[in-house]
Design an enzyme around this catalytic site. Structure first.
Site, PDB file in Angstrom:
ATOM      1  N   TYR A  92      98.176 -31.902  61.109  1.00 52.65           N
ATOM      2  CA  TYR A  92      99.621 -31.733  60.996  1.00 52.65           C
ATOM      3  C   TYR A  92     100.336 -32.679  61.959  1.00 52.65           C
ATOM      4  CZ  TYR A  92      98.690 -27.591  58.203  1.00 52.65           C
ATOM      5  OH  TYR A  92      98.262 -26.741  57.212  1.00 52.65           O
ATOM      6  N   HIS A 124      96.523 -29.984  50.722  1.00 54.96           N
ATOM      7  CA  HIS A 124      95.268 -29.334  51.117  1.00 54.96           C
ATOM      8  C   HIS A 124      94.455 -30.201  52.076  1.00 54.96           C
ATOM      9  CE1 HIS A 124      94.273 -31.667  47.483  1.00 54.96           C
ATOM     10  NE2 HIS A 124      93.081 -31.825  48.023  1.00 54.96           N
ATOM     11  N   GLU A 150      86.177 -32.339  47.086  1.00 56.44           N
ATOM     12  CA  GLU A 150      86.433 -33.747  47.363  1.00 56.44           C
ATOM     13  C   GLU A 150      85.341 -34.349  48.242  1.00 56.44           C
ATOM     14  OE1 GLU A 150      90.409 -34.501  48.750  1.00 56.44           O
ATOM     15  OE2 GLU A 150      91.301 -33.687  46.914  1.00 56.44           O
TER      16      GLU A 150
END
Length: 161
Positions: A92, A124, A150
């Site tokens: 973040y 995500h 992924e």
């Protein structure tokens, strides 16, 4: 404007589009009440095809026109998210710095929570400062599945000969 739902390994995904852009995606296939199903059919079909290819491990980058409404900061955050590579994670704080406000990590979390087109705009891929899974509008089990998916596809592609 129209809508459809896509069956996926993480549950139904609702898609909203008009003739010019994808405007929304939702977990659980939730669509706003009263929204007509007809409209934007060509773009919806394209988006369904790309989502199916993503879930099949055949697509790592979406190529869809998107229209997102949000604050100036949210739009900056979502633009940063679109550039986070498939199979990678960022924090973040990193997103906040890229969006122009290195002290706004919490605001990035709020912007991720308000992301109107999850998966396609990959919120995500944002994790906590210590690389832990924190916060996700679709729930942490979905976030975990998306990241593991992924990572698996990324690894398979890295070792494909």
């Amino acid at each position: 404007m129209g809508w459809t739902t896509v069956a996926s390994p993480i549950g139904a995904v609702g898609l909203i589009a008009d003739e010019t852009a994808v405007r929304g995606a939702s977990f659980g296939g939730r669509i706003p009440a009263g929204l007509p199903k007809i409209g934007g059919q060509a773009l919806l079909e394209r988006a369904v095809g790309q989502l199916n290819a993503y879930f099949a491990g055949e697509l790592t980058e979406f190529d869809l026109p998107l229209a997102m409404a949000g604050s100036e900061f949210e739009l900056k955050v979502w633009d940063v998210l679109k550039r986070v590579p498939y199979g990678e994670t960022v924090t973040y704080g990193w997103v906040a710095a890229q969006a122009g406000d290195p002290l706004a990590a919490r605001a990035v979390g709020t912007a991720c929570n308000h992301n109107p087109i999850p998966i396609i705009v990959p919120c995500h891929r944002v994790v906590g400062a210590n690389k832990t899974l924190v916060g996700f509008g679709g729930g942490l089990p979905r976030k975990r599945w998306l990241l593991e998916h992924e990572a698996r596809v990324h690894m398979e592609q890295a070792f494909a000969f």
